[in-house]
Design an enzyme around this catalytic site. Structure first.
Site, PDB file in Angstrom:
ATOM      1  N   ASN A  79      -3.374   9.542  10.773  1.00  0.00           N
ATOM      2  CA  ASN A  79      -4.620   8.770  10.959  1.00  0.00           C
ATOM      3  C   ASN A  79      -5.863   9.653  10.885  1.00  0.00           C
ATOM      4  O   ASN A  79      -6.190  10.337  11.864  1.00  0.00           O
ATOM      5  CB  ASN A  79      -4.563   8.021  12.284  1.00  0.00           C
ATOM      6  CG  ASN A  79      -3.665   6.807  12.193  1.00  0.00           C
ATOM      7  OD1 ASN A  79      -2.476   6.935  11.912  1.00  0.00           O
ATOM      8  ND2 ASN A  79      -4.223   5.629  12.381  1.00  0.00           N
ATOM      9  N   TYR A 117       0.838  -1.202   0.000  1.00  0.00           N
ATOM     10  CA  TYR A 117       0.000   0.000   0.000  1.00  0.00           C
ATOM     11  C   TYR A 117       0.876   1.257   0.000  1.00  0.00           C
ATOM     12  O   TYR A 117       0.772   2.118  -0.882  1.00  0.00           O
ATOM     13  CB  TYR A 117      -0.951  -0.001   1.211  1.00  0.00           C
ATOM     14  CG  TYR A 117      -1.617   1.331   1.429  1.00  0.00           C
ATOM     15  CD1 TYR A 117      -2.436   1.871   0.450  1.00  0.00           C
ATOM     16  CD2 TYR A 117      -1.403   2.059   2.597  1.00  0.00           C
ATOM     17  CE1 TYR A 117      -3.036   3.108   0.632  1.00  0.00           C
ATOM     18  CE2 TYR A 117      -2.000   3.291   2.789  1.00  0.00           C
ATOM     19  CZ  TYR A 117      -2.812   3.813   1.800  1.00  0.00           C
ATOM     20  OH  TYR A 117      -3.387   5.046   1.979  1.00  0.00           O
TER      21      TYR A 117
HETATM   22  N1  UFG Z   1      -6.107  -1.193  16.260  1.00  0.00           N
HETATM   23  C1  UFG Z   1      -6.449  -2.019  17.304  1.00  0.00           C
HETATM   24  N2  UFG Z   1      -7.617  -2.708  17.220  1.00  0.00           N
HETATM   25  C2  UFG Z   1      -8.448  -2.622  16.165  1.00  0.00           C
HETATM   26  C3  UFG Z   1      -8.100  -1.752  15.102  1.00  0.00           C
HETATM   27  C4  UFG Z   1      -6.920  -1.052  15.187  1.00  0.00           C
HETATM   28  O1  UFG Z   1      -5.714  -2.137  18.279  1.00  0.00           O
HETATM   29  O2  UFG Z   1      -9.504  -3.290  16.163  1.00  0.00           O
HETATM   30  C5  UFG Z   1      -4.852  -0.431  16.349  1.00  0.00           C
HETATM   31  C6  UFG Z   1      -3.923  -0.687  15.184  1.00  0.00           C
HETATM   32  O3  UFG Z   1      -3.115  -1.802  15.440  1.00  0.00           O
HETATM   33  C7  UFG Z   1      -3.153   0.623  15.116  1.00  0.00           C
HETATM   34  C8  UFG Z   1      -4.144   1.678  15.611  1.00  0.00           C
HETATM   35  O4  UFG Z   1      -5.172   0.942  16.287  1.00  0.00           O
HETATM   36  O5  UFG Z   1      -2.081   0.597  15.989  1.00  0.00           O
HETATM   37  C9  UFG Z   1      -4.788   2.456  14.494  1.00  0.00           C
HETATM   38  O6  UFG Z   1      -5.285   1.543  13.527  1.00  0.00           O
HETATM   39  P1  UFG Z   1      -6.182   1.980  12.318  1.00  0.00           P
HETATM   40  O7  UFG Z   1      -6.528   0.741  11.550  1.00  0.00           O
HETATM   41  O8  UFG Z   1      -7.284   2.844  12.786  1.00  0.00           O
HETATM   42  O9  UFG Z   1      -5.209   2.898  11.452  1.00  0.00           O
HETATM   43  P2  UFG Z   1      -3.771   2.537  10.841  1.00  0.00           P
HETATM   44  O10 UFG Z   1      -2.775   3.268  11.685  1.00  0.00           O
HETATM   45  O11 UFG Z   1      -3.541   1.113  10.641  1.00  0.00           O
HETATM   46  O12 UFG Z   1      -3.957   3.090   9.358  1.00  0.00           O
HETATM   47  C10 UFG Z   1      -3.781   4.403   8.985  1.00  0.00           C
HETATM   48  C11 UFG Z   1      -4.543   4.615   7.682  1.00  0.00           C
HETATM   49  C12 UFG Z   1      -3.918   3.808   6.578  1.00  0.00           C
HETATM   50  C13 UFG Z   1      -2.447   4.103   6.513  1.00  0.00           C
HETATM   51  C14 UFG Z   1      -1.796   3.861   7.828  1.00  0.00           C
HETATM   52  C15 UFG Z   1      -0.343   4.233   7.784  1.00  0.00           C
HETATM   53  O13 UFG Z   1      -5.897   4.253   7.831  1.00  0.00           O
HETATM   54  O14 UFG Z   1      -4.520   4.140   5.350  1.00  0.00           O
HETATM   55  O15 UFG Z   1      -2.423   4.661   8.823  1.00  0.00           O
HETATM   56  O16 UFG Z   1       0.364   3.360   8.609  1.00  0.00           O
HETATM   57  F1  UFG Z   1      -1.830   3.318   5.599  1.00  0.00           F
END
Ligand code: UFG
Length: 329
Positions: free
Chosen positions: A170, A141
């Site tokens: 985020n 991605y």
């Molecule tokens: N998390 C949990 N439980 C869940 C969902 C998420 O603990 O049920 C944690 C994840 O592990 C992460 C944090 O919450 O540490 C945030 O997770 P999100 O899925 O909300 O967001 P991300 O950081 O994974 O993703 C965002 C954007 C992506 C981008 C990424 C860059 O949504 O498009 O940041 O790393 F690629």
């Protein structure tokens, strides 16, 4: 200005459309294939259902609507899925994106604001992350977004197509208008998942990893209100219209919150306990992602209005409460 917004029916896209329409200065054409977007999230503009793979549709849109500028947000954006299906990510985010750039060149559309991501940096070696931080994505991605940034730089050099890439951290929250919000199916993002627990739609939230090298062992992220993100797109378009050179900007608030802190904040906002379970790490998650957004603050005068986490969660909660089944509630 006549502006094409690709992916305009998505979460960030619909908030960008709302922001563009608010100015009253622009004619907005929205192209979205509705695979993830919602027709109901569009508060105006002219909607065209279609895909960037359809080059003849693209050429028609540019010609018929005399498109001058593009905000390009149509993409696949799930880190985990990209690891399983890199073909899908390179195809949609790079190959189909090239169709868009070629249509722009052919019709002399002059600039593009591109939705990029913190995932271009990979595992950070310094925090907060500035735009000069090495770019070493750890998943397809982030790599697909970085490829596209580089392609745009080559198109600028060869064809004079100026671009601003906005590297989101985020995105969270919902429009302060209360009309649109976050509705992914399936939902994978932390704040809406916690709100689903608050609404009784899930039994608990799973904390993905409790052994990270962070103060409480859970991942730390920089949450930015989607309306502040949307405002940055408008600033970027205005800068390009005034002749700004191509550039790249981080978008975050410069403050990190752990997963546990986010759950605690939701408990405070909704006024009830949130059941939580500790689970395994999610593959590909860096421990800490916190932005320095000094460049966009200094160069474009970006001033986030909803920077505190409590406000971000409050706006998200307001929308989720009113739309328990998302769009179409
Ligand atoms: N998390 C949990 N439980 C869940 C969902 C998420 O603990 O049920 C944690 C994840 O592990 C992460 C944090 O919450 O540490 C945030 O997770 P999100 O899925 O909300 O967001 P991300 O950081 O994974 O993703 C965002 C954007 C992506 C981008 C990424 C860059 O949504 O498009 O940041 O790393 F690629």
């Amino acid at each position: 200005m006549n502006i094409l917004v690709t992916g305009g029916a998505g979460y960030v896209g619909s908030h960008v459309v709302e922001e563009l329409l608010k100015t009253g200065d622009h004619r907005v054409v929205i192209l979205d294939n509705l695979q993830k977007g919602h027709r109901e999230s569009l508060l105006g503009g002219e909607f065209i259902e279609g895909d960037l793979a359809d080059t003849s549709l693209l050429y028609r849109i540019f010609a018929q609507h005399d498109i001058e500028a593009v905000v390009h947000m149509a993409a696949d954006s799930l880190v985990g899925e990209s690891v399983q299906h890199p073909d899908k990510y390179f195809h949609n985010n790079v190959t189909n994106g090239l169709n868009l750039l070629n249509a722009m060149v052919r019709h002399s559309a002059r600039y593009i604001v591109f939705s990029s991501t913190a995932a271009v940096y990979g595992e950070p070696i310094a925090t907060p992350i500035t735009e000069e931080h090495p770019q070493a994505p750890t998943n397809p991605y982030g790599e697909s977004k970085l490829f596209f940034e580089r392609i745009m730089a080559r198109y600028d050099h060869a064809y004079g197509l100026r671009h601003i890439s906005l590297r989101y951290f985020n995105a969270a929250g919902a429009s302060p208008s209360g009309k649109i919000g976050e509705d992914h199916r399936p939902e994978t993002h932390l704040i809406p998942i916690i709100l689903e627990v608050a609404l009784g739609q899930r039994e608990h939230v799973t904390i993905c990893g409790t052994d990270y090298d962070t103060p409480d062992g859970t991942c730390v992220r920089d949450y930015i209100h989607v309306a502040d993100l949307a405002a940055a797109h408008l600033l970027a378009l205005e800068a390009l219209a005034e002749g700004a050179a191509s550039s790249v900007y981080n978008l975050g608030n410069g403050e990190g919150f752990s997963v546990r802190e986010v759950i605690d904040m939701v408990e405070k906002v909704v006024g009830k306990p949130i059941a939580r379970e500790e689970g395994e790490r999610r593959p590909g998650d860096p421990a800490v992602l916190v932005a320095s957004s000094q460049r966009i603050i200094q160069e474009l005068g970006w001033r986030p209005k909803y920077h505190d986490l409590e406000t971000i969660v409050e706006t998200a909660w307001f929308w989720h409460k009113e739309h328990p089944q998302g769009f179409g509630s």
